[in-house]
Design an enzyme around this catalytic site. Structure first.
Site, mmCIF file in Angstrom:
data_model
loop_
_atom_site.group_PDB
_atom_site.id
_atom_site.type_symbol
_atom_site.label_atom_id
_atom_site.label_comp_id
_atom_site.label_asym_id
_atom_site.label_seq_id
_atom_site.Cartn_x
_atom_site.Cartn_y
_atom_site.Cartn_z
ATOM 1 N N ASP A 166 0.867 -1.193 0.000
ATOM 2 C CA ASP A 166 0.000 0.000 0.000
ATOM 3 C C ASP A 166 0.894 1.231 0.000
ATOM 4 O O ASP A 166 1.525 1.547 1.014
ATOM 5 C CB ASP A 166 -0.901 0.018 1.249
ATOM 6 C CG ASP A 166 -1.987 -1.058 1.203
ATOM 7 O OD1 ASP A 166 -1.771 -2.083 0.521
ATOM 8 O OD2 ASP A 166 -3.033 -0.870 1.844
ATOM 9 N N LYS A 229 -6.943 3.229 -3.403
ATOM 10 C CA LYS A 229 -7.355 3.205 -2.002
ATOM 11 C C LYS A 229 -7.583 4.639 -1.553
ATOM 12 O O LYS A 229 -6.824 5.534 -1.915
ATOM 13 C CB LYS A 229 -6.252 2.520 -1.192
ATOM 14 C CG LYS A 229 -6.439 2.503 0.302
ATOM 15 C CD LYS A 229 -5.339 1.672 0.981
ATOM 16 C CE LYS A 229 -5.308 1.879 2.479
ATOM 17 N NZ LYS A 229 -4.231 1.152 3.152
ATOM 18 N N LYS A 265 -10.320 0.168 -2.597
ATOM 19 C CA LYS A 265 -10.241 -0.083 -1.157
ATOM 20 C C LYS A 265 -10.523 1.193 -0.382
ATOM 21 O O LYS A 265 -9.668 2.063 -0.280
ATOM 22 C CB LYS A 265 -8.853 -0.614 -0.795
ATOM 23 C CG LYS A 265 -8.648 -0.817 0.709
ATOM 24 C CD LYS A 265 -7.292 -1.418 1.030
ATOM 25 C CE LYS A 265 -7.019 -1.410 2.532
ATOM 26 N NZ LYS A 265 -5.677 -1.867 2.878
#
Lengths: 329, 295
Positions: A166, A229, A265
């Protein structure tokens, strides 16, 4: 178990593909700016109204049971604190392996999300369970470090065994219009990831406008992100329904444009089953049911899992459950 | 020209706020002689659930407050009750079909009851706790601690004195309460919630749900995050099987305060009798600590 396609992309491949998508012979900041600013603007009022209306759906009984189990399977169970210890990470992994000891049919979350130095610990604790280990990298959460440091951070996590990375984008560069820098950084981190999946954190709470969220989504996908995300969870506001709606539209349209599917996400601030179900409704309505799997949609959350388990217990026993029946962390 | 009636629609009291029922329902409350008094929210199981969440959230602060402080807060409740005496007299008279004079006596008794329990808060430990003699070099101390979140089915008949008599001991001991009011006579309880909201009682310590007792009692009794339940309000409630509630309560080993019985059937106790310590004792847990003696 979550299956993830493993593609290694070099930064050159990504730049070449970006040139194709933009229809330009050389990828410049000017070309990126023209393209991103040529995207249709977001109708703020319409977007918020649509998100609010999707949040009013009533999901009950068997549908709710399905939604709860689906949502549990989509969780990236997260601990990202300066005070994290090896023991804390191990206990979180134990929780992922057996989310509810009272009911062995409870599904497992998709992944554990930790800082890079905890990847080896998490990997050892999870063994061959199929639960992924995701590591935040690139000077999370601020992203304020030089590129060699960010790449080293990424490689370090990948070498320790992280299945997913991430990364955070450079919001400073994005907001000052330096899209090429953001593009290059994502592409280089993608290359450094090797076969690990790359999630690009846009930190929508710092992007100010919905238009910027749409632009950052397209830029992240163009640069090779496997997931987009919303947030680090360290900045308020974190994930919101309207922002996620814009991102879901972006991944849907991106697949139509390029044939490549990208995941979404939302992370941060999703604490209750009710919230999670609203997101699932939105995924189905906006992006489509193709995204309704852990491979393409994840929740970045920690306390959400407990609330889902409490709701699951309520459905199983018929009585409201309480905090005494789930773990503290 | 005659003035239009202001027909009130009351709401619930959960977590220090006054929300409408999640169900959106309300019902007409009528006086003892059948005249319309007001609309009350008809709480649902989800309102009870929300109330339990609020009570759980408030527990640490309230149980952790000093007994002295809890006494002061309860005394303040009595003061505010006294200040709204006239309104309570009207509501009790209308709800219970009493004369103004009789209702006044009921309200006075209710105020005195709160003062009485306010005085008890910092004496519970002395009376229910002990320094136990043990055969060893230890201090052995037993002290009462609050049980936790207590579900209270308030009496159906005595809408103010009865209500106060069941709620005050629960919070005096440091518990937080989820109160289901008398179904037919909820108005004094609604006004009591306004008293609580304006008298230093932290939000969530007392949550008041106006509801049909039979509909929500099962959910409260079965709720795994409720530590004790007071079944006083089953007496005179329609369609409530108190033995079944006690069975539900066993799911997480709740403390159960049984209703008073006459010939095997639940009845309302005499609220004017000396309350004694029974209701406080029912909602505390005894913690015993061994501590080595110094030289």
């Amino acid at each position: 178990m979550v299956t993830v396609s493993t593609t290694t992309r070099t930064a050159q491949d990504l730049t070449a593909q970006a040139r194709d998508v933009l229809g330009v012979s050389r990828l410049t900041n000017h070309a990126l700016t023209s393209w991103l600013h040529g995207l249709p603007g977001v109708d703020q009022v319409g977007c918020e109204a649509r998100a609010a209306s999707l949040g009013t759906r009533s999901v009950k009984t068997t549908s709710k049971a399905w939604a709860i189990d689906t949502a549990i399977g989509m969780i990236d169970l997260t601990t990202l604190e300066g005070s994290d210890t090896v023991g804390k990470v191990r206990s979180l992994c134990a929780k992922a392996l057996v989310p509810d000891p009272l009911d062995p049919t409870t599904p497992r979350p998709a992944a554990i999300c930790v800082y890079g130095d905890m990847v080896a610990t998490a990997k050892a604790a999870l063994g061959d369970s199929g639960i992924h280990v995701a590591a935040v990298a690139t000077a999370f959460p601020s992203g304020r470090a030089s590129m060699p440091v960010k790449l080293a951070d990424t490689r370090d996590a990948v070498e320790a065994g992280a299945d997913e990375i991430d990364m955070v984008i450079d919001r400073g560069a994005f907001l000052s219009g330096d899209y090429l820098t953001v593009f290059n950084q994502i592409a280089e981190v993608k290359q450094a990831c090797g076969t690990a999946h790359l999630k690009v954190i846009m930190e929508t709470g710092e992007l100010v406008t919905y238009d910027n969220v749409r632009r950052a989504s397209y830029l992240s996908m163009l640069a090779g992100g496997d997931f987009i995300k919303t947030s680090t969870g360290k900045v308020q506001p974190a994930a919101t329904l309207p922002v996620t709606l814009i991102m879901l539209e972006a991944v849907r349209d991106w697949r139509d444009l390029t044939g490549t599917q990208v995941g979404v996400k939302p992370a941060g601030g999703i604490k209750t089953t009710k919230d999670a179900i609203k997101y699932l409704v939105m995924v189905s309505e906006i992006a489509g049911d193709d995204w309704l799997t852990p491979e393409w949609f994840r929740f970045g959350a920690s306390s959400l899992l407990n609330d889902l388990i409490l709701q699951r217990q309520k459905l199983a026993t018929g009585a409201y459950s309480g905090a005494d029946y789930v773990t503290i962390d | 020209m005659s003035r239009l009636d202001v027909r009130k629609t009351y709401k619930l009291y959960i977590g220090g706020k006054f929300p409408r029922s999640e169900s959106g329902r309300s019902y007409e409350v009528v006086s003892a002689s059948g005249e319309f008094l007001a609309n009350a929210a008809m709480g649902s199981r989800k309102d009870v659930r929300d109330a339990v969440v609020a009570a759980r959230g408030a527990l640490a602060g309230w149980a952790g407050a000093t007994a002295y402080n809890r006494g002061q807060v309860l005394y303040r409740v009595a003061e505010v009750l006294e200040g709204r005496r006239a309104q309570f007299v009207d509501e009790v008279a209308a709800s219970e079909g009493l004369t103004v004079r009789a209702a006044g006596a009921v309200v006075d008794a209710a105020i005195d009851r709160v003062v009485w329990y306010a005085g008890w808060t910092d004496k519970i430990a002395q009376v229910l706790g002990n320094l136990n003699p043990v055969a060893g070099p230890f201090f052995n101390v037993s002290a009462p601690e609050p049980t936790g979140v207590v579900g209270v089915l308030a009496p159906q008949g005595s809408s103010l004195l009865g209500l106060v008599s069941v709620v005050a001991p629960v919070i005096a001991a440091g518990n937080t309460a989820v109160v289901v009011t008398s179904a037919a006579r909820p108005l004094p309880a609604v006004t009591f919630s306004e008293v609580l909201a304006t008298s230093d009682v932290p939000g969530g310590v007392v949550n008041i749900v106006t509801a049909q007792t039979a509909e929500v009692a099962t959910w409260l009794a079965a709720h795994r995050d409720v530590n004790a339940i007071d079944l006083t309000g089953v007496a005179g409630a329609n369609g409530v099987d108190w033995a079944a509630l006690e069975a539900e309560a066993a799911g997480n080993l709740k403390r159960v305060y049984r209703p008073a019985l006459a010939d095997g059937a639940p009845v309302e106790p005499d609220w004017n009798a000396d309350p004694g310590l029974g209701r406080i004792r029912a909602f505390v847990e005894t913690k015993t600590v061994w501590h080595p003696k110094g030289l």
